[in-house]
Design a protein around this motif. Structure first.
Motif, PDB file in Angstrom:
ATOM      1  N   TRP A  65      28.972  15.139  71.107  1.00 50.68           N
ATOM      2  CA  TRP A  65      28.802  14.139  70.051  1.00 50.68           C
ATOM      3  C   TRP A  65      28.636  12.737  70.648  1.00 50.68           C
ATOM      4  CZ3 TRP A  65      27.192  13.645  65.396  1.00 50.68           C
ATOM      5  CH2 TRP A  65      27.541  12.556  64.607  1.00 50.68           C
ATOM      6  N   GLU A  66      29.406  12.436  71.696  1.00 50.50           N
ATOM      7  CA  GLU A  66      29.250  11.142  72.362  1.00 50.50           C
ATOM      8  C   GLU A  66      27.852  11.019  72.965  1.00 50.50           C
ATOM      9  OE1 GLU A  66      31.320   8.428  72.497  1.00 50.50           O
ATOM     10  OE2 GLU A  66      32.310   9.596  70.923  1.00 50.50           O
ATOM     11  N   GLN A  67      27.364  12.098  73.572  1.00 48.17           N
ATOM     12  CA  GLN A  67      26.018  12.080  74.130  1.00 48.17           C
ATOM     13  C   GLN A  67      24.965  11.884  73.027  1.00 48.17           C
ATOM     14  OE1 GLN A  67      25.604  15.708  76.369  1.00 48.17           O
ATOM     15  NE2 GLN A  67      26.956  15.037  78.015  1.00 48.17           N
ATOM     16  N   SER A  78      11.244  24.931  71.825  1.00 44.91           N
ATOM     17  CA  SER A  78      10.382  24.053  72.613  1.00 44.91           C
ATOM     18  C   SER A  78      10.859  23.939  74.051  1.00 44.91           C
ATOM     19  CB  SER A  78      10.327  22.658  71.982  1.00 44.91           C
ATOM     20  OG  SER A  78      11.577  22.028  72.088  1.00 44.91           O
ATOM     21  N   SER A  79      12.094  24.366  74.317  1.00 43.13           N
ATOM     22  CA  SER A  79      12.613  24.390  75.686  1.00 43.13           C
ATOM     23  C   SER A  79      12.451  25.759  76.328  1.00 43.13           C
ATOM     24  CB  SER A  79      14.097  23.984  75.692  1.00 43.13           C
ATOM     25  OG  SER A  79      14.258  22.680  75.184  1.00 43.13           O
ATOM     26  N   GLY A  80      11.813  26.682  75.598  1.00 45.54           N
ATOM     27  CA  GLY A  80      11.594  28.016  76.132  1.00 45.54           C
ATOM     28  C   GLY A  80      12.773  28.951  75.963  1.00 45.54           C
ATOM     29  N   LEU A  81      13.746  28.586  75.137  1.00 42.91           N
ATOM     30  CA  LEU A  81      14.931  29.412  74.906  1.00 42.91           C
ATOM     31  C   LEU A  81      14.738  30.278  73.663  1.00 42.91           C
ATOM     32  CD1 LEU A  81      17.725  26.727  75.489  1.00 42.91           C
ATOM     33  CD2 LEU A  81      17.185  28.635  77.011  1.00 42.91           C
ATOM     34  N   MET A  82      14.917  31.567  73.794  1.00 42.99           N
ATOM     35  CA  MET A  82      14.892  32.477  72.659  1.00 42.99           C
ATOM     36  C   MET A  82      16.334  32.715  72.196  1.00 42.99           C
ATOM     37  SD  MET A  82      11.768  32.575  72.308  1.00 42.99           S
ATOM     38  CE  MET A  82      11.652  33.684  70.899  1.00 42.99           C
ATOM     39  N   PRO A  83      16.558  33.385  71.064  1.00 39.04           N
ATOM     40  CA  PRO A  83      17.929  33.551  70.550  1.00 39.04           C
ATOM     41  C   PRO A  83      18.900  34.149  71.565  1.00 39.04           C
ATOM     42  CG  PRO A  83      16.346  34.146  68.849  1.00 39.04           C
ATOM     43  CD  PRO A  83      15.551  33.874  70.083  1.00 39.04           C
ATOM     44  N   ALA A  84      18.459  35.148  72.311  1.00 34.99           N
ATOM     45  CA  ALA A  84      19.351  35.757  73.309  1.00 34.99           C
ATOM     46  C   ALA A  84      19.725  34.756  74.396  1.00 34.99           C
ATOM     47  CB  ALA A  84      18.680  36.983  73.919  1.00 34.99           C
ATOM     48  N   ASP A  85      18.769  33.909  74.795  1.00 37.32           N
ATOM     49  CA  ASP A  85      19.048  32.877  75.805  1.00 37.32           C
ATOM     50  C   ASP A  85      20.068  31.875  75.273  1.00 37.32           C
ATOM     51  OD1 ASP A  85      17.026  33.986  77.475  1.00 37.32           O
ATOM     52  OD2 ASP A  85      15.516  32.874  76.329  1.00 37.32           O
ATOM     53  N   ILE A 119      21.982  21.600  73.910  1.00 36.49           N
ATOM     54  CA  ILE A 119      20.734  22.197  74.396  1.00 36.49           C
ATOM     55  C   ILE A 119      20.019  21.240  75.342  1.00 36.49           C
ATOM     56  CG2 ILE A 119      18.444  23.008  73.682  1.00 36.49           C
ATOM     57  CD1 ILE A 119      19.776  24.018  71.093  1.00 36.49           C
ATOM     58  N   ARG A 120      20.056  19.949  75.047  1.00 38.78           N
ATOM     59  CA  ARG A 120      19.363  18.995  75.918  1.00 38.78           C
ATOM     60  C   ARG A 120      20.039  18.865  77.278  1.00 38.78           C
ATOM     61  NH1 ARG A 120      15.989  14.434  72.638  1.00 38.78           N
ATOM     62  NH2 ARG A 120      15.171  15.892  71.103  1.00 38.78           N
ATOM     63  N   THR A 121      21.341  19.050  77.316  1.00 36.98           N
ATOM     64  CA  THR A 121      22.017  19.046  78.613  1.00 36.98           C
ATOM     65  C   THR A 121      21.430  20.130  79.510  1.00 36.98           C
ATOM     66  OG1 THR A 121      24.078  18.204  77.671  1.00 36.98           O
ATOM     67  CG2 THR A 121      24.227  19.350  79.782  1.00 36.98           C
ATOM     68  N   SER A 149      12.469  11.286  69.825  1.00 41.44           N
ATOM     69  CA  SER A 149      13.377  12.288  70.382  1.00 41.44           C
ATOM     70  C   SER A 149      14.559  12.619  69.476  1.00 41.44           C
ATOM     71  CB  SER A 149      13.894  11.843  71.755  1.00 41.44           C
ATOM     72  OG  SER A 149      14.675  10.681  71.670  1.00 41.44           O
ATOM     73  N   THR A 150      14.818  11.805  68.437  1.00 42.36           N
ATOM     74  CA  THR A 150      15.919  12.147  67.542  1.00 42.36           C
ATOM     75  C   THR A 150      15.481  13.016  66.370  1.00 42.36           C
ATOM     76  OG1 THR A 150      15.643  10.004  66.442  1.00 42.36           O
ATOM     77  CG2 THR A 150      17.374  10.168  68.087  1.00 42.36           C
ATOM     78  N   PHE A 151      14.162  13.251  66.234  1.00 41.62           N
ATOM     79  CA  PHE A 151      13.740  14.177  65.177  1.00 41.62           C
ATOM     80  C   PHE A 151      12.651  15.139  65.637  1.00 41.62           C
ATOM     81  CE2 PHE A 151      11.715  10.038  64.514  1.00 41.62           C
ATOM     82  CZ  PHE A 151      10.366  10.352  64.499  1.00 41.62           C
ATOM     83  N   THR A 152      12.337  15.125  66.932  1.00 44.90           N
ATOM     84  CA  THR A 152      11.487  16.158  67.537  1.00 44.90           C
ATOM     85  C   THR A 152      12.110  16.513  68.881  1.00 44.90           C
ATOM     86  OG1 THR A 152      10.029  14.764  68.878  1.00 44.90           O
ATOM     87  CG2 THR A 152       9.480  14.991  66.530  1.00 44.90           C
ATOM     88  N   PRO A 153      11.673  17.602  69.502  1.00 43.07           N
ATOM     89  CA  PRO A 153      12.240  17.985  70.801  1.00 43.07           C
ATOM     90  C   PRO A 153      11.787  17.109  71.964  1.00 43.07           C
ATOM     91  CG  PRO A 153      11.306  19.886  69.631  1.00 43.07           C
ATOM     92  CD  PRO A 153      10.820  18.665  68.943  1.00 43.07           C
ATOM     93  N   ALA A 154      10.896  16.146  71.726  1.00 43.75           N
ATOM     94  CA  ALA A 154      10.424  15.285  72.810  1.00 43.75           C
ATOM     95  C   ALA A 154      11.567  14.442  73.361  1.00 43.75           C
ATOM     96  CB  ALA A 154       9.309  14.377  72.295  1.00 43.75           C
ATOM     97  N   ASP A 155      11.500  14.128  74.653  1.00 44.83           N
ATOM     98  CA  ASP A 155      12.527  13.299  75.272  1.00 44.83           C
ATOM     99  C   ASP A 155      11.910  12.616  76.488  1.00 44.83           C
ATOM    100  OD1 ASP A 155      14.839  12.493  76.951  1.00 44.83           O
ATOM    101  OD2 ASP A 155      15.982  13.478  75.380  1.00 44.83           O
TER     102      ASP A 155
END
Length: 774
Positions: free
Chosen positions: A706-708, A194-201, A685-687, A316-322
């Motif tokens: 983990w703190e984040q 959902s962030s546009g990242l594929m496995p290679a990315d 990933i969210r960073t 946002s804790t169970f979907t990619p939305a933020d």
């Protein structure tokens, strides 16, 4: 013959605008370019958007080949918005073909399937993967990854410390294969895709992680593992001809990346209006921005209006939305003078809005959810006395806000029942709701309210008040899935995975106490048929589990496949509605296997039913009514209550273990460390996704991530409480019992409990006179 009365369109447009509040009018005055609308709860977002859509259609003379595109989050919201826009257009005497309303994925699929050669999506050869199929796919990609990466897998088995003992190794393998790695794969695939990242990315991103850790913390190179799982998942999707929801968005983007196709779609689209924008992912936002562009001026501003409330972002804790993404859009628009704050709300009494504002301000100031503030700084304001919309800011019932601290959770439910009785007797047209944080709390409350003796003799049914338990209806839809898990175990009891699946159902249905299921399932034969030299877990909980499993295995010898369905329902303690659903399911399966009446054939049919989700539960009671019907008490979770409102809302069990709570590390996975791999990967990933311009080396290490992740959870829990509070119109009742369960799987075992940190703040604020201006 009748002739149509000519419409004074300008007068009709002025009438529509005059019926709006200040913020709604600013939305309706939009003409072109970007616009961000940050709206508070109860401000009438959909009302304002529908009016703005109708006015834009009239002003710009839109038609079938030049339409306004409205995008919403759910199909029900789409239907509601479409009806409102149609009503305005009918009043204006304008054609109904000048706009479209759809969910974001529906819009993406329309674009992608029109040009399959560009999108690589052809519904003749591809199938949308169902949740059940997706779960099996994740398990398959985990098994393939383990075979291909023995060194990384062995590192995970070793964890923080490992003495090589065989039983413990088998237990850890079971935990990794069935829990840790599937969870990691599920989380990472959705976040990355959902962030546009594929496995290679993602693999490239893994190289940017800081690996300087203290000596007692193992570095598992989480993103490298995640990229490997993601790569296997994509390969399996392709092999099986399946797509997931993110593939729809990616397919639509591939279509719009073609210059001719992009010009076609942009030429048909005058503007895009998006509702619930706080729940959009970066990939979805990219699609809408591209679609809203001007084909004649590609570098110009897109006609994109985004409406949402970042303070109601609770997914946002169970979907990619933020909410970060919509907040960034709002901040960018503000610098251009294109931010509208829709802050006037007519839903609630003044005291309820003031309490929500006080809660929001305190959480932000106290930094109880980490250094970043969970809420956008916008207060809810009442509407003016001459508000054009009727019934705004209703008078409170009593003070309008009650904050209690009963002795026990049982007393909390008794007090709710008594308050409902007293209010309903005086005001039979009121709507009531009890909002809980999780399903087990719902079961606890529901069981008590159905037993008048438990709640001081309050008999809801005898009063004529309808009780609608939303969770009870949801549980009926799990009957096919639970039955399948039990039948699969009966067919292959020596499979560790199938034994664990059956045990999990038994635990969920509270037939078996909660325990480490991996310890039971690692050696099925020893667990089910322990010999004199075997040493399987022999606790009382394990013995209970073994008795249930033995009963299920005996049933295969004594009953035909058709009768197993009812037996399983009785074993799991199904209620009348669930048993009726199980009988309907048995009849459906029996009809399809009449020429091959075997357990294997029954399982195959049931797998198809669960995979295709073509089964409807049986309702044995009259539940065909809306959640917010007057004269009804609705029991519902806080998440499902979003978008709804009631005259009276009860919020029990507001303890700090629940809100804000803590990120939970399952005991069976603690050998890896005091964190979970899935939440670490999500934070990493969210960073990357949050950064406007990601810099090299910015991806946090395991401990920092983990703190984040903990801060992310706390922030969302406070937003969830804000949503729950703002569902109330005339009375908000909040409580935290002095004693509460240690775990809601055993609600009868209570101990001293601390209230949610917000409650003492609100109680003191109420004692000080609850200044409305705060």
């Amino acid at each position: 013959m009748t002739t149509a009365v000519p419409v004074d369109r300008e007068a009709a447009l002025r009438e529509i605008r005059a019926g709006l509040r200040r913020g709604q009018q600013e939305l309706a005055d939009w003409e072109s370019g970007r616009l961000a609308v940050s709206a508070v709860p109860g401000s009438g977002k959909s009302t304002g958007m529908a009016a703005a859509a109708a006015i834009a259609i009239a002003r710009h003379q839109l038609h079938l080949n030049r339409q306004l595109v409205l995008v919403t989050f759910t199909r029900s919201a789409a239907a509601n918005l479409k009806a409102k826009v149609r009503g305005h257009l009918k009043h204006l005497g304008l054609p109904q073909t000048s706009f479209t309303v759809s969910t974001l994925h529906g819009l993406a699929l329309t674009i992608a399937t029109r040009n399959p050669e560009l999108s690589n999506l052809n519904l003749d050869t591809l199938t949308l993967v169902s949740p059940a199929q997706n779960n099996r796919l994740l398990r398959a990609c985990v098994e393939q990854w383990i075979v291909a990466n023995p060194a990384l897998y062995h590192h995970l088995i070793e964890g923080r410390q490992f003495d090589g003992e065989e039983t413990e190794q088998l237990r850890r393998q079971s935990v990794l294969r069935t829990e840790v790695l599937p969870s990691l794969a599920h989380t990472v695939i959705r976040e990355a895709k959902s962030s546009g990242l594929m496995p290679a990315d993602l693999l490239e991103l893994a190289q940017q992680v800081n690996h300087s850790l203290p000596g007692d913390v193992e570095d598992y190179d989480v993103l490298t593992i995640a990229a490997g799982l993601y790569d296997r998942y994509q390969a399996l999707l392709s092999q099986r001809g399946w797509i997931d929801y993110d593939d729809m968005i990616l397919g639509a983007l591939r279509t719009l990346n073609d210059p001719d196709s992009r010009r076609f779609w942009q030429g048909r689209t005058f503007a895009v209006f998006e509702d619930e924008a706080q729940d959009s992912s970066p990939l979805q936002t990219r699609l809408l921005t591209l679609l809203a562009g001007d084909p004649e001026h590609p570098e110009g501003e897109p006609n994109l209006v985004r409406v949402g409330d970042p303070n109601q972002a609770i997914n946002s804790t169970f979907t990619p939305a933020d909410p970060v993404f919509f907040n960034q859009f709002c901040d960018a628009c503000r610098t251009q003078g294109r931010l509208v704050t829709m802050d006037q709300a007519g839903r609630s009494s003044a005291i309820i809005m003031a309490a929500a504002n006080r809660m929001l301000a305190w959480v932000n100031q106290a930094q109880v959810a980490g250094p970043e503030t969970p809420f956008r700084d916008q207060a809810i304001a009442p509407v003016p006395p001459d508000d054009p919309q009727p019934g705004a800011n209703p008078a409170p019932l009593g003070v309008g806000l009650d904050i209690l601290s009963p002795p026990t959770t049982l007393d909390s439910v008794r007090l709710i029942a008594q308050r409902v009785r007293d209010l309903y007797t005086e005001h039979p047209d009121l709507s009531f709701a009890i909002l809980v944080r999780e399903g087990r709390q719902s079961q606890f409350v529901g069981s008590l309210l159905r037993d008048p003796e438990q709640v001081g003799g309050v008999d809801l049914a005898a009063m004529g008040l309808k009780f609608y338990d939303v969770g009870e209806q949801d549980r009926q839809t799990k009957v096919p899935e639970e039955t399948l898990a039990m039948l699969q175990f009966i067919e292959r009891p020596h499979s560790a995975d199938r034994l664990k699946g059956a045990l999990r159902v038994l635990v969920d249905r509270k037939r078996v106490p909660t325990q480490d299921l991996n310890a039971l399932a690692q050696a099925p034969e020893q667990f089910l048929y322990p010999g004199p030299l075997d040493a399987p877990p022999d606790t009382e909980a394990a013995q209970t589990a073994r008795r249930y499993c033995a009963g299920l295995l005996r049933s295969r010898l004594e009953l035909p496949p058709y009768s197993l369905f009812s037996f399983i329902g009785l074993t799991l303690g199904y209620n009348q509605s669930e048993l009726a659903t199980a009988d309907k399911l048995a009849a459906r399966v029996s009809q399809q296997i009449r020429n091959d009446n075997t357990l294997g054939a029954a399982i195959a049919v049931l797998q198809d039913i669960v995979g295709s989700e073509r089964f409807t539960a049986v309702d044995t009671e009259d539940i065909d009514s809306l959640y917010t019907r007057p004269g009804q008490l609705t029991l519902i979770t806080m998440h499902k209550a979003k978008g709804l409102d009631w005259d009276v809302v009860f919020l029990p069990f507001l303890h700090d273990k629940t809100i804000p709570g803590t990120l939970w590390v399952p005991p069976q996975g603690e050998f890896l460390g005091d964190f979970t791999l899935a939440e670490v990967a999500r934070a990493q990933i969210r960073t990357y996704a949050h950064a406007v311009e990601p810099a090299q080396g910015d991806i946090p290490d395991i401990i920092t991530a983990w703190e984040q992740a903990k801060h992310l959870k706390a922030a969302e829990e406070y937003r969830l409480l804000y949503v729950a509070m703002t569902r109330a119109k005339r009375l908000l009742w909040m409580s935290a019992a002095q004693q509460a369960p240690f775990t809601w799987s055993k609600p009868e075992q209570v101990q001293a409990a601390t209230p949610c940190p917000v409650l003492p703040v609100l109680r003191e604020w109420l004692r000080s006179g609850a200044p409305i201006g705060e």
